[in-house]
Structures are given as C-alpha cells and as structure tokens.
Design an enzyme around this catalytic site. Structure first.
Site, PDB file in Angstrom:
ATOM      1  CG  ASP A   1      33.232 -60.141   8.333  1.00 18.64           C
ATOM      2  OD1 ASP A   1      32.388 -61.134   8.103  1.00 18.64           O
ATOM      3  OD2 ASP A   1      32.077 -59.424   9.690  1.00 18.64           O
TER       4      ASP A   1
ATOM      5  CE1 TYR B   1      27.038 -53.690  11.271  1.00 18.33           C
ATOM      6  CE2 TYR B   1      26.300 -55.483  10.000  1.00 18.33           C
ATOM      7  CZ  TYR B   1      26.126 -54.618  11.132  1.00 18.33           C
ATOM      8  OH  TYR B   1      25.266 -55.093  12.006  1.00 18.33           O
TER       9      TYR B   1
ATOM     10  CE  LYS C   1      24.321 -60.370   6.171  1.00 15.81           C
ATOM     11  NZ  LYS C   1      25.843 -60.045   6.175  1.00 15.81           N
TER      12      LYS C   1
HETATM   13  C1  LIG Z   1      25.696 -58.965   7.635  1.00 18.43           C
HETATM   14  C2  LIG Z   1      26.993 -59.025   8.111  1.00 18.43           C
HETATM   15  C3  LIG Z   1      27.443 -59.153   9.228  1.00 18.43           C
HETATM   16  C4  LIG Z   1      26.316 -60.005  10.418  1.00 18.43           C
HETATM   17  O1  LIG Z   1      25.773 -60.779  10.312  1.00 18.43           O
HETATM   18  P1  LIG Z   1      24.461 -60.977  11.295  1.00 18.43           P
HETATM   19  O2  LIG Z   1      24.104 -62.269  10.107  1.00 18.43           O
HETATM   20  O3  LIG Z   1      23.365 -60.516  10.714  1.00 18.43           O
HETATM   21  O4  LIG Z   1      25.169 -60.810  12.041  1.00 18.43           O
HETATM   22  C5  LIG Z   1      28.718 -58.762   9.775  1.00 18.43           C
HETATM   23  N1  LIG Z   1      29.880 -58.845   8.629  1.00 18.43           N
HETATM   24  C6  LIG Z   1      29.438 -58.586   7.377  1.00 18.43           C
HETATM   25  C7  LIG Z   1      30.677 -58.359   6.499  1.00 18.43           C
HETATM   26  C8  LIG Z   1      28.019 -58.701   7.128  1.00 18.43           C
HETATM   27  O5  LIG Z   1      27.935 -58.797   6.064  1.00 18.43           O
END
Ligand SMILES: *Cc1c(COP(=O)(O)O)cnc(C)c1O
Length: 446
Positions: free
Chosen positions: A235, A142, A264
């Site tokens: 990511d 994701y 985050k």
């Molecule tokens: C949460 C998340 C995203 C998206 O981040 P947002 O701040 O919600 O747009 C992208 N990549 C990973 C791995 C995530 O856990």
C-alpha cells in the site's frame, strides 16, 4: 493568536456536519482552525493566522499549495473542455504509461477515486486471483476506511472489527500481525498459508508515526508470500512518488510486490487512487476477467491531468532532491535538539516524511545513533528502544503529543498533523528558512 472566526465556523459546522468535519482526524481540540487559503508552504486560516504547513493535505501536495503555472494551465484547459465524460480519455493512457515506466512492480493500472477504493479493489483482486479469502495486515497499518482492514486483534489470531458497523464475520477473514516481526508472519503462513490471498502492508507505517522496516523484513514478506502462493500488496498510497522518488518505496527498499496501491501524490491534490501490477494479475479485472471493479468517476480527467502534470514537473525539476534534502536537514536538526531536550524521544521518517515519536525510554549514550531519523540499524545505540511496531507507538507519550505539544506548535505558527500517528510532509515550496524556523519552534514546544 486570535481564532474567533474559526470558532464561529466550527459552531456552525457542528450543526450540519457530524463532529463539524468530514474526516475525523481534522477535529483537533478544542476546535480546528478553518483554512482560508494556501500559499506555497503555508496555510492561512479564517482569522488571518499563517502557519508553516507540514500536513500538506495529509500527503498529496508534493509541490505545496501553489501549482506551477504550466500545471495550473493544463488543469484549467481540461476544465474548460468539461469535467468528465464516461468515455476513455488520452490522459488515462498517459498517466498509466508514466506510472508503468517508473514503478518496478507495475505493468498495468486501474484508476479509482481514493486510496480506500484502491485498497478495496486490490484486496478483491488478490482474492479473485488466488481463489482464497483470508488477508494479512499489520497492526497499526492503515488502508483507508474499508471494512476488511478496520480490524484489530492479537498477533496471528482472528481479528475483530475496530469500528462499529462492521460485521464480525468480515473481520474473521483478516489476520493481524505486528510489523517488523518476522516470526509472527512466518507462523501465520505455516499454519494457514494455503488460505491466505495476500499480505497488505505499507512499506513504511506512515499512519503509525512512520515506523520503518527493519532490514530484511520486507524481503521476508516477499519470501513467505512467494512460498505459499499468496500475493504481496504494497500500500503505497502515502509513500508512492513521495519516498524513493519516481520509483516509490519499493524501489528504495529493493523489494517488488505483486500489486501496488497508489493515491495521494498521483492526483496532484485532486481525488484519485490506483491499483497496479503485472498484466497477468491485472487482467483479472472486468471487463477482461471476472473480478468486478467499476466507477463513474474512475480515471477522472481533472484528477489525472493534475497528477500527470505534477509528476512530469517532478521528473523534470529538482523536486525530489529538494524535498529529500530538506527532510534530512529537518530530521538531523531534530535529532540534535532531542539530544539536548528529550533524549528518549525518537526521530522517524524517510525522504520528505518525518515525525518525532515521544518514546519514553532511550539509551544513555547516543554516540553513533542514526543521524537523520531512525534507519532501524542494529548497530545504532537506540535500536532496542526505537519503535518497531504499533505497540511501541501506543506506549509512547501520545497524550502529551496531542494535547500539549501539537497546540504549542500551532501557536508558534507550525501546522503539524493532528496526532502522534500521522506522518508529516515537506513540499517543494518549503525553504531552508522554514526548516530553521520549525526547528526553533520544536525547541520551544518540547
Ligand atoms: C491515506 C491512506 C489511505 C486511504 O486513502 P484515502 O484517499 O484517504 O481513502 C490508504 N492507505 C494509506 C497507506 C494511506 O496513507
């Protein structure tokens, strides 16, 4: 538990917010509880019910809900000076230096406003740097609500959009492969390696029950991208400054990508994102290079102050020792409980991340299995059964998890992420007693 106030709020919300929420995962059934406030490791809902919170904002809240006094006062003093300016500020340099000092792959960063924006920018940068269009992502990975990664498809084949509203032509540039399948990614690169700009991958599938990499897999991704002139992008929006402490998951696993996305934890609970990498790649971004990237709120002083002060606090205190120790304790407690109650289920997660996947099959003999969450060790008796990719999580008891188990935990005062896919998080505010209480709740609910 009484949920009348939440029910009423949800009723009102349904009239003005699609589905009553601003992010779909929050729409738990029959209706979500509305949070009134946080308190350490707990949240209190609109009806006064108190829950041990393992959602932790879906990852950002490394310290829990109460920010230390010095962190709060820095945020407040920034707020008193005005929220933002549209001109550079010192805190951008300081957080940039902090990140570059600790994260192996990062020399320079560009701050943005969310994880989604970070991955959008990283993919554009990879395409601009390599002059190629195709990208490779993992099934079950994701990367936020962005067009080029909301794609599903057969391994190695042309992808199709996984959401309405995305042109098929966008998805055609995205190739999906199963996580942990070395052969699949090697074949894709043998066939069309010279068209591929990058592999975009979470080092742990944090949005797919926290499935970890089989030993050698991340190294293989590093090799194939090197061999074919493509970039490797980790990511680390979820794992960054969460797994592996200050060096992030790339330090823990010892594999250095070209680019890294963060969000985050680095915002201390405020909206933020970042892309980082070596100067040679990063300086393709405008205003130095020709890859356009911009944002009114980028480098937002409040978010960056919160992030910097939280990370400094983590660096100077025993934050990672504490959350990682509680993670071990929780995962090993869960492993013992499962041996009695549901031996086919699998404990997943690293450091302060955890999840129990309701897998349907397990070994007869659990002797010598991983003690505190699956480590993908080939010697483990569970190795053949433990989830390696999205298909393995899809075929687990996801309905039982979501419809029966999650509400049962909530009714016992434990707030877990809403489905079997999302990871769960410990914070510095959690205590040994919280973990023990949580283990009792699992025993009941399983
Ligand atoms: C949460 C998340 C995203 C998206 O981040 P947002 O701040 O919600 O747009 C992208 N990549 C990973 C791995 C995530 O856990």
């Amino acid at each position: 538990m009484n949920h009348e106030n939440s029910r009423e709020l949800y009723d009102r919300a349904l009239s003005v917010l699609p589905g009553g929420v601003n992010s779909p995962v929050r729409a738990t059934r029959p209706y979500p509880f509305f949070v009134q406030r946080g308190d350490g490791a707990h949240v209190i809902d609109a009806d006064g019910n108190k829950y041990i919170d393992y959602v932790m904002g879906y990852g950002p809240l490394l310290l829990g809900h109460d920010l230390p006094q010095e962190v709060q006062s820095r945020i407040q003093s920034q707020l008193a000076d005005g929220p933002m300016y549209g001109a550079p500020t010192e805190v951008e340099v300081e957080l940039g230096e902090f990140i570059a000092r600790h994260v192996p792959s990062i020399e320079m960063v560009r701050f943005v406003n969310s994880g989604t924006e970070a991955t959008v920018s990283a993919v554009r940068l990879a395409r601009g740097h390599t002059g190629r269009d195709k990208i490779v992502v993992m099934q079950g990975g994701y990367h936020g609500a962005q067009d080029s990664t909301l794609v599903e498809g057969k391994s190695g084949g042309v992808g199709a959009p996984s959401s309405d509203g995305i042109p098929a032509a966008f998805a055609e540039e995205t190739i999906t492969v199963p996580f942990n399948d070395e052969q699949a990614v090697k074949s894709v690169f043998e066939e069309r390696g010279d068209e591929i700009a990058c592999i975009l991958v979470e080092p742990i599938l944090g949005n797919c029950a926290s499935v970890g990499p089989v030993s050698g897999y991340l190294e293989t991704l590093r090799e194939v991208t090197n061999d074919h002139g493509a970039l490797l992008i980790f990511d680390e929006v979820m794992t960054g400054f969460r797994v592996g402490g200050l060096q992030c998951a790339q330090g823990k696993f010892g594999v250095t990508p070209d680019l890294t996305t963060l969000a985050k934890v680095i915002g201390g609970g405020f909206p933020v994102g970042a892309v980082g990498g070596p100067a040679e790649i990063m300086e393709n971004l405008t205003p130095v290079g020709d890859v356009f990237q911009a944002g009114t709120y980028s480098g937002h002083p409040l978010s960056l102050t919160a992030g910097l002060e939280m990370l400094r606090y983590a660096a100077e205190n025993d934050v990672y020792d504490h959350v990682n120790r509680l993670g071990e304790k929780l995962r090993s407690g869960l492993t013992d409980i499962l041996a009695d109650h549901a031996p086919e289920y699998t404990v997943l997660g690293y450091d302060s991340m955890f999840k129990v996947a309701f897998t349907r099959r397990g070994p007869r003999d659990l002797d010598g299995q991983c003690e505190a969450g699956c480590r993908q060790r080939p010697e483990c008796p569970r190795f053949e059964y433990c989830p390696k990719d999205k298909g393995d999580i899809n075929s687990a008891e996801t309905e039982r998890w979501e419809r029966l188990f999650w509400p049962a935990m909530r009714e016992q005062g434990v707030f877990l992420t809403a489905n079997q896919y999302e990871s769960q998080f410990l914070s510095y505010a959690h205590t040994d007693e919280d973990v023990e209480e949580t283990l009792e709740a699992y025993k009941e609910a399983l």
